[in-house]
Scaffold this motif. Structure first.
Motif: not given
Length: 334
Positions: A100-104, A157-162, A293-301, A303-304
């Motif tokens: 899930s590149p979007n989550a990160i 994805v970062i590029v698309q958002i920015m 933050t504690p390496h939580q970027a992947f923690a979306t439903k 992505a999991l």
């Protein structure tokens, strides 16, 4: 197949259970894979590990002796496993590529916005009934230059958002993609040029021998003193000691990260009752221009779900005698 899940977290187990669909015999253990815990894999065909687990050469040798034939990574990155050794031992390895590149990417933007608009300080002040704006001034992202180092799936994805923020986009990557240039106006540059031109720099490159301590004092000295640096890649891409000095002397404006160079054995666990004696981390957490933050970027439903499904896709392929598309040892050349 008998599968041992190392570093099993309570929040991911339900997703793994659904993805397994009662096909394999699963055992979940909270312990990290280390030289000492490798013995837990005795009798298992497959183990699954996360980014904080240690699959170095000596650990792999033990796993091989214990009968482990396959290793399924629940992460995209694989800098924690010695692939050459795994291939030599005949242990097959596959990752959860692009779960899930979007989550990160979205988390990276959240770090940027929180730092730029002083949200942590604002939150603290409001709870103290301090409604002054004196320390809360940020800047518009519109027309600022955004540098992205590492234009893989997350960087794109970062590029698309920015682009949606109306930013000017520059990047550094070994491969220049025409689509990124034509559709999003990305200008590929050397590292030096990205450092010099960018108001915000995102790190989204893999950790390897070329990127280890990529951001050191020499690199930071080339950046603007109002640069915000965001790291959602790996902690060791940044030289922590140099970073701290740069933040303390205001060589750059701020640092936001979901990773930390010395996070192994630290992140993903509750140390509130037994705080680690990590001087670098203690300093970083106290700096007003830093957000960790504690390496939580992947923690979306989403992505999991993708991680769990990819993990068991890999395991199912192995059971059926097939080679999963994510297998890392099949094309490794040494």
């Amino acid at each position: 197949m008998k599968v041992l899940i190392y570093s099993a977290k309570d929040f991911e187990v339900p997703f793994l259970e659904i993805a397994n669909n009662e096909i394999h015999q699963i055992k979940y253990v909270p312990e990290r894979l280390t030289d000492k815990t490798a013995v837990m894999a005795l009798g298992f065909d497959v183990i699954s590990i996360f980014s904080a687990d240690d699959a170095s050469s000596s650990v792999l040798e033990k796993l091989k002796d214990f009968g482990v034939k396959h290793i399924a990574l629940r992460s995209t990155g694989y800098d924690n496993i010695n692939l050459a050794k795994a291939k030599k031992l005949g242990v097959k390895v596959a990752n959860a590529a692009g779960y899930s590149p979007n989550a990160i990417a979205e988390h990276a933007i959240a770090l940027l916005l929180a730092l730029n608009r002083k949200l942590m300080l604002s939150h603290k002040q409001v709870h103290e009934y301090n409604f002054s704006l004196s320390e809360l001034v940020g800047f518009d992202l519109y027309q600022k230059t955004i540098g992205v180092i590492g234009m893989g799936s997350i960087g794109k994805v970062i590029v698309q958002i920015m682009k949606g923020f109306g930013c000017n986009l520059v990047a550094h990557d070994p491969y220049e993609e025409v689509t990124m240039i034509e559709k999003y106006g990305v200008e590929y540059m050397s590292l030096r040029e990205v450092y010099q031109e960018s108001d915000v720099i995102f790190l989204s490159a893999p950790l390897n021998s070329q990127t280890h301590h990529l951001i050191d004092m020499e690199a930071i000295a080339q950046m603007k003193n109002n640069t915000i640096l965001i790291n959602v890649a790996r902690g060791a891409i940044v030289h922590t000691k140099d970073l701290i000095q740069a933040l303390q002397t205001k060589m750059i404006m701020a640092y936001g990260a979901d990773v930390y160079e010395f996070e192994n054995g630290l992140f993903f666990y509750d140390h509130s009752k037994n705080k680690p004696e990590d001087e670098y981390l203690q300093v970083l957490l106290k700096l007003p221009n830093t957000l960790i933050t504690p390496h939580q970027a992947f923690a979306t439903k989403e992505a999991l779900t993708n991680i769990a499904e990819t993990t068991f896709y890999n395991i199912n392929c192995w059971e059926q005698g097939k080679t999963p598309s994510n297998e890392l040892t099949k094309e490794l050349v040494r």
